[in-house]
Design a protein around this motif. Structure first.
Motif, PDB file in Angstrom:
ATOM      1  N   ARG A   2       0.834  -1.183   0.000  1.00  0.00           N
ATOM      2  CA  ARG A   2       0.000   0.000   0.000  1.00  0.00           C
ATOM      3  C   ARG A   2       0.883   1.252   0.000  1.00  0.00           C
ATOM      4  NH1 ARG A   2      -5.174   1.244   0.712  1.00  0.00           N
ATOM      5  NH2 ARG A   2      -5.725   3.250   1.628  1.00  0.00           N
ATOM      6  N   ILE A   3       0.555   2.203  -0.867  1.00  0.00           N
ATOM      7  CA  ILE A   3       1.332   3.432  -0.978  1.00  0.00           C
ATOM      8  C   ILE A   3       0.915   4.403   0.124  1.00  0.00           C
ATOM      9  CG2 ILE A   3       1.856   5.416  -2.429  1.00  0.00           C
ATOM     10  CD1 ILE A   3       3.050   2.908  -3.519  1.00  0.00           C
ATOM     11  N   ASP A   4       1.908   4.907   0.861  1.00  0.00           N
ATOM     12  CA  ASP A   4       1.652   5.906   1.893  1.00  0.00           C
ATOM     13  C   ASP A   4       1.862   7.290   1.289  1.00  0.00           C
ATOM     14  OD1 ASP A   4       1.333   7.414   4.145  1.00  0.00           O
ATOM     15  OD2 ASP A   4       3.232   6.820   5.079  1.00  0.00           O
ATOM     16  N   TYR A   5       0.780   7.890   0.778  1.00  0.00           N
ATOM     17  CA  TYR A   5       0.897   9.176   0.092  1.00  0.00           C
ATOM     18  C   TYR A   5       1.301  10.303   1.038  1.00  0.00           C
ATOM     19  CZ  TYR A   5      -1.210   7.069  -4.052  1.00  0.00           C
ATOM     20  OH  TYR A   5      -1.451   6.283  -5.151  1.00  0.00           O
ATOM     21  N   ASP A   6       1.067  10.137   2.321  1.00  0.00           N
ATOM     22  CA  ASP A   6       1.445  11.183   3.276  1.00  0.00           C
ATOM     23  C   ASP A   6       2.952  11.348   3.371  1.00  0.00           C
ATOM     24  OD1 ASP A   6      -1.177  11.792   3.925  1.00  0.00           O
ATOM     25  OD2 ASP A   6      -1.271  10.320   5.557  1.00  0.00           O
ATOM     26  N   SER A   7       3.685  10.346   2.907  1.00  0.00           N
ATOM     27  CA  SER A   7       5.155  10.410   2.987  1.00  0.00           C
ATOM     28  C   SER A   7       5.765  11.122   1.779  1.00  0.00           C
ATOM     29  CB  SER A   7       5.743   9.001   3.098  1.00  0.00           C
ATOM     30  OG  SER A   7       5.475   8.241   1.928  1.00  0.00           O
ATOM     31  N   PHE A   8       4.930  11.485   0.797  1.00  0.00           N
ATOM     32  CA  PHE A   8       5.437  12.137  -0.405  1.00  0.00           C
ATOM     33  C   PHE A   8       5.072  13.621  -0.412  1.00  0.00           C
ATOM     34  CE2 PHE A   8       4.664   7.696  -1.817  1.00  0.00           C
ATOM     35  CZ  PHE A   8       5.988   7.363  -2.067  1.00  0.00           C
ATOM     36  N   TYR A 180      -3.927  12.808  -5.133  1.00  0.00           N
ATOM     37  CA  TYR A 180      -3.601  11.420  -4.780  1.00  0.00           C
ATOM     38  C   TYR A 180      -4.866  10.627  -4.440  1.00  0.00           C
ATOM     39  CZ  TYR A 180       1.405  12.530  -4.504  1.00  0.00           C
ATOM     40  OH  TYR A 180       2.701  12.886  -4.794  1.00  0.00           O
ATOM     41  N   ASP A 181      -5.859  11.288  -3.863  1.00  0.00           N
ATOM     42  CA  ASP A 181      -7.100  10.606  -3.494  1.00  0.00           C
ATOM     43  C   ASP A 181      -7.873  10.100  -4.715  1.00  0.00           C
ATOM     44  OD1 ASP A 181      -6.590  11.145  -0.840  1.00  0.00           O
ATOM     45  OD2 ASP A 181      -7.789  12.986  -0.798  1.00  0.00           O
ATOM     46  N   GLN A 182      -7.548  10.648  -5.905  1.00  0.00           N
ATOM     47  CA  GLN A 182      -8.298  10.291  -7.110  1.00  0.00           C
ATOM     48  C   GLN A 182      -7.555   9.325  -8.021  1.00  0.00           C
ATOM     49  OE1 GLN A 182      -8.618  14.491  -8.229  1.00  0.00           O
ATOM     50  NE2 GLN A 182     -10.839  14.369  -7.997  1.00  0.00           N
ATOM     51  N   VAL A 183      -6.406   8.826  -7.570  1.00  0.00           N
ATOM     52  CA  VAL A 183      -5.593   7.955  -8.421  1.00  0.00           C
ATOM     53  C   VAL A 183      -6.376   6.728  -8.888  1.00  0.00           C
ATOM     54  CG1 VAL A 183      -3.615   6.378  -8.428  1.00  0.00           C
ATOM     55  CG2 VAL A 183      -3.344   8.714  -7.580  1.00  0.00           C
ATOM     56  N   GLU A 184      -7.010   6.030  -7.955  1.00  0.00           N
ATOM     57  CA  GLU A 184      -7.736   4.815  -8.325  1.00  0.00           C
ATOM     58  C   GLU A 184      -8.906   5.121  -9.255  1.00  0.00           C
ATOM     59  OE1 GLU A 184      -8.760   2.048  -5.273  1.00  0.00           O
ATOM     60  OE2 GLU A 184      -6.972   2.478  -4.087  1.00  0.00           O
ATOM     61  N   ALA A 185      -9.599   6.227  -9.025  1.00  0.00           N
ATOM     62  CA  ALA A 185     -10.796   6.543  -9.811  1.00  0.00           C
ATOM     63  C   ALA A 185     -10.460   7.099 -11.188  1.00  0.00           C
ATOM     64  CB  ALA A 185     -11.661   7.539  -9.044  1.00  0.00           C
ATOM     65  N   LYS A 186      -9.389   7.903 -11.297  1.00  0.00           N
ATOM     66  CA  LYS A 186      -9.108   8.587 -12.556  1.00  0.00           C
ATOM     67  C   LYS A 186      -7.915   8.019 -13.326  1.00  0.00           C
ATOM     68  CE  LYS A 186     -11.323  12.980 -11.486  1.00  0.00           C
ATOM     69  NZ  LYS A 186     -11.237  14.444 -11.559  1.00  0.00           N
ATOM     70  N   LEU A 187      -6.886   7.583 -12.591  1.00  0.00           N
ATOM     71  CA  LEU A 187      -5.677   7.119 -13.272  1.00  0.00           C
ATOM     72  C   LEU A 187      -5.741   5.631 -13.616  1.00  0.00           C
ATOM     73  CD1 LEU A 187      -2.848   7.566 -14.366  1.00  0.00           C
ATOM     74  CD2 LEU A 187      -1.962   7.389 -12.029  1.00  0.00           C
ATOM     75  N   TRP A 188      -6.206   4.818 -12.704  1.00  0.00           N
ATOM     76  CA  TRP A 188      -6.168   3.376 -12.919  1.00  0.00           C
ATOM     77  C   TRP A 188      -6.998   2.883 -14.099  1.00  0.00           C
ATOM     78  CZ3 TRP A 188      -5.855   0.491  -7.531  1.00  0.00           C
ATOM     79  CH2 TRP A 188      -4.630   0.828  -6.934  1.00  0.00           C
ATOM     80  N   PRO A 189      -8.125   3.512 -14.428  1.00  0.00           N
ATOM     81  CA  PRO A 189      -8.882   3.013 -15.587  1.00  0.00           C
ATOM     82  C   PRO A 189      -8.244   3.326 -16.939  1.00  0.00           C
ATOM     83  CG  PRO A 189     -10.314   4.209 -14.049  1.00  0.00           C
ATOM     84  CD  PRO A 189      -8.900   4.521 -13.671  1.00  0.00           C
ATOM     85  N   ALA A 241       2.364   4.466 -11.853  1.00  0.00           N
ATOM     86  CA  ALA A 241       1.006   3.930 -11.937  1.00  0.00           C
ATOM     87  C   ALA A 241       0.203   4.254 -10.685  1.00  0.00           C
ATOM     88  CB  ALA A 241       1.050   2.425 -12.164  1.00  0.00           C
ATOM     89  N   HIS A 242       0.904   4.585  -9.584  1.00  0.00           N
ATOM     90  CA  HIS A 242       0.245   5.027  -8.352  1.00  0.00           C
ATOM     91  C   HIS A 242       0.214   6.555  -8.254  1.00  0.00           C
ATOM     92  CE1 HIS A 242       0.966   0.819  -7.089  1.00  0.00           C
ATOM     93  NE2 HIS A 242      -0.071   1.014  -6.295  1.00  0.00           N
ATOM     94  N   GLY A 243       0.666   7.245  -9.330  1.00  0.00           N
ATOM     95  CA  GLY A 243       0.644   8.705  -9.336  1.00  0.00           C
ATOM     96  C   GLY A 243       1.789   9.345  -8.591  1.00  0.00           C
ATOM     97  N   VAL A 244       2.805   8.573  -8.242  1.00  0.00           N
ATOM     98  CA  VAL A 244       3.944   9.084  -7.460  1.00  0.00           C
ATOM     99  C   VAL A 244       5.080   9.469  -8.398  1.00  0.00           C
ATOM    100  CG1 VAL A 244       5.686   8.543  -5.724  1.00  0.00           C
ATOM    101  CG2 VAL A 244       3.328   7.725  -5.443  1.00  0.00           C
ATOM    102  N   ASP A 245       5.559  10.692  -8.279  1.00  0.00           N
ATOM    103  CA  ASP A 245       6.668  11.195  -9.077  1.00  0.00           C
ATOM    104  C   ASP A 245       7.476  12.168  -8.215  1.00  0.00           C
ATOM    105  OD1 ASP A 245       8.364  12.282 -11.035  1.00  0.00           O
ATOM    106  OD2 ASP A 245       6.865  13.785 -11.585  1.00  0.00           O
ATOM    107  N   LEU A 246       8.731  11.851  -7.987  1.00  0.00           N
ATOM    108  CA  LEU A 246       9.579  12.683  -7.124  1.00  0.00           C
ATOM    109  C   LEU A 246      10.517  13.585  -7.926  1.00  0.00           C
ATOM    110  CD1 LEU A 246      10.523  10.046  -4.374  1.00  0.00           C
ATOM    111  CD2 LEU A 246       8.648  11.721  -4.366  1.00  0.00           C
ATOM    112  N   SER A 247      10.285  13.699  -9.246  1.00  0.00           N
ATOM    113  CA  SER A 247      11.147  14.529 -10.090  1.00  0.00           C
ATOM    114  C   SER A 247      11.078  15.992  -9.682  1.00  0.00           C
ATOM    115  CB  SER A 247      10.723  14.415 -11.562  1.00  0.00           C
ATOM    116  OG  SER A 247      10.748  13.095 -11.999  1.00  0.00           O
ATOM    117  N   ASP A 248      12.231  16.652  -9.707  1.00  0.00           N
ATOM    118  CA  ASP A 248      12.259  18.096  -9.523  1.00  0.00           C
ATOM    119  C   ASP A 248      11.679  18.753 -10.774  1.00  0.00           C
ATOM    120  OD1 ASP A 248      13.468  17.971  -7.024  1.00  0.00           O
ATOM    121  OD2 ASP A 248      15.476  17.878  -7.896  1.00  0.00           O
TER     122      ASP A 248
END
Length: 420
Positions: A2-8, A180-189, A241-248
């Motif tokens: 499980r992705i912990d979005y609070d850590s990003f 981040y809250d919308q990843v499953e609804a908007k990104l995953w499909p 795929a989980h919407g996580v990107d740490l790029s500057d």
């Protein structure tokens, strides 16, 4: 897992795209409204087969003319305006738009992704300009007022999410936000996978072989198996795929996808192998120069050949990985020749593409006991680049560029590949 979005980090990134930028600029120059005018920008109005570089929204909607169409596809209708590209004008407008962005955020918070698309980091501007939606609306209004141009703005917590929001929702709505809250609804499909920024057609095919056809399936595929199959890129694919990107801001979204390439639609049919090789050499020179400019070298060299549609189209795209990284023209050329001789089937050529990938910093050179010329050849490449930088791209050319097959002299007079 499980992705912990609070850590990003949760930044506020705008991805701003100018709608039909080339066509809209050309319409405004003619005193026309881009949103109601039928206008197409082509590479050369004198060539029937010239490619359409941009079309205004009404032309796309009512006539089906879009980027990649040909001049001969455009109906003979007096309402339709057909104009040559004016690349110098487009570039000046792009710079002026960047200056507009600079009114709202510092220059270091602006990344010009392309001539018609930019990223802005707008954290900390609330007290000056209101919330993010108010700021987005203000930018849109200023754009329309000062340049007569429309834009769409995608908002996200990082560059990846802002870009995906722009491409998949904001271009239809004008302004949209993905969280981040919308990843499953908007990104995953999202499907096909090539709609996902950073996934090309070849990567899509490789993922298909794993049974992965949606972003959600990619997100739920075991990360360790993706890493085993694709290395560090597998890790990036999983997190993206989980919407996580740490790029500057301004950094490449997919570090593993950095490459230097050149693609060219030839102005005529090329049937002679000797002439095709001349163009390949010119293009290898350009690819090598781009790599040297970035102080990079690569191990994987790719050659793509597209055949004439008169003969059924098609072609091939093949790659070869060499032992040591290079940015030397002749080493890239020799590898391209090997690929060409192996896969070319004596058909008419209309398109050539070359790329250098699997890139590393050009801070070391593997010496060869049997070839003492390599250090000097490498140094000569950088010297030639410096001369071209100072005096123009046509200041130094290979002999093949002065043959009837050469295209470098013609391209050297263009801006962004098109008429200035």
């Amino acid at each position: 897992m499980r992705i912990d979005y609070d850590s990003f980090p949760k930044r506020t990134i705008f991805c701003v795209d100018m709608k039909s930028f080339y066509a809209s600029c050309s319409a405004v120059l003619l005193g026309l409204d881009p949103l109601t005018t039928y206008l197409a920008v082509v590479g050369d109005t004198e060539r029937e087969g010239s490619v359409v570089l941009a079309a205004t929204p009404p032309l796309k909607q009512d006539f089906g003319i879009k980027t990649g169409s040909r001049l001969f596809d455009i109906p003979n209708d007096p309402r339709i305006h057909i104009v040559n590209a004016q690349m110098s004008t487009y570039l000046k407008t792009s710079i002026a738009i960047t200056e507009l962005f600079h009114r709202y955020v510092p220059m270091e918070c602006i990344h010009t992704y392309s001539v018609d698309e930019s990223f802005l980091q707008v954290d900390g501007t609330t007290r000056l300009w209101g919330d993010k939606f108010s700021l987005a609306e203000q930018i849109k209004e200023e754009m329309q007022k000062e340049f007569g141009l429309s834009c769409a703005i995608g908002i996200g917590p990082n560059m990846l999410m802002a870009k995906l929001c722009l491409d998949l929702e904001a271009k239809k709505k004008g302004i949209a936000e993905w969280t981040y809250d919308q990843v499953e609804a908007k990104l995953w499909p999202v499907s096909p996978l090539s709609k996902m920024w950073g996934i090309g057609t070849r990567m899509e095919e490789r993922l298909h072989r794993l049974g992965i056809r949606t972003v959600g399936q990619l997100a739920n595929y075991p990360r360790h198996l993706l890493e085993k199959k694709f290395g560090v890129m597998g890790n990036q694919l999983y997190y993206h795929a989980h919407g996580v990107d740490l790029s500057d801001l301004g950094a490449p979204i997919m570090q593993g996808q950095i490459s230097f390439g050149k693609s060219q639609m030839l102005l005529r049919d090329y049937t002679k192998k000797k002439e095709i090789k001349h163009v390949i050499l010119e293009m290898c020179e350009e690819v090598a120069r781009r790599a040297r400019t970035a102080n990079k070298a690569g191990r994987t060299i790719s050659l793509g050949i597209g055949y004439s549609k008169k003969e059924g189209g098609g072609g091939f795209h093949r790659s070869q990985t060499i032992a040591e990284p290079t940015n030397m023209t002749m080493e890239i050329y020799q590898t391209c020749l090997q690929l060409f001789e192996k896969h070319f089937d004596e058909r008419t050529v209309r398109k050539i593409s070359i790329s250098l990938s699997n890139v590393v910093d050009d801070d070391q050179l593997q010496l060869n006991l049997f070839d003492h010329r390599k250090p000097k050849q490498r140094e000569i490449g950088y010297v030639m680049d410096a001369i071209r930088q100072k005096y123009g791209s046509n200041a130094l050319l290979r002999a093949v560029s002065y043959t009837t097959a050469g295209t470098a002299r013609h391209r050297g007079r263009l801006v962004g590949g098109h008429k200035a």
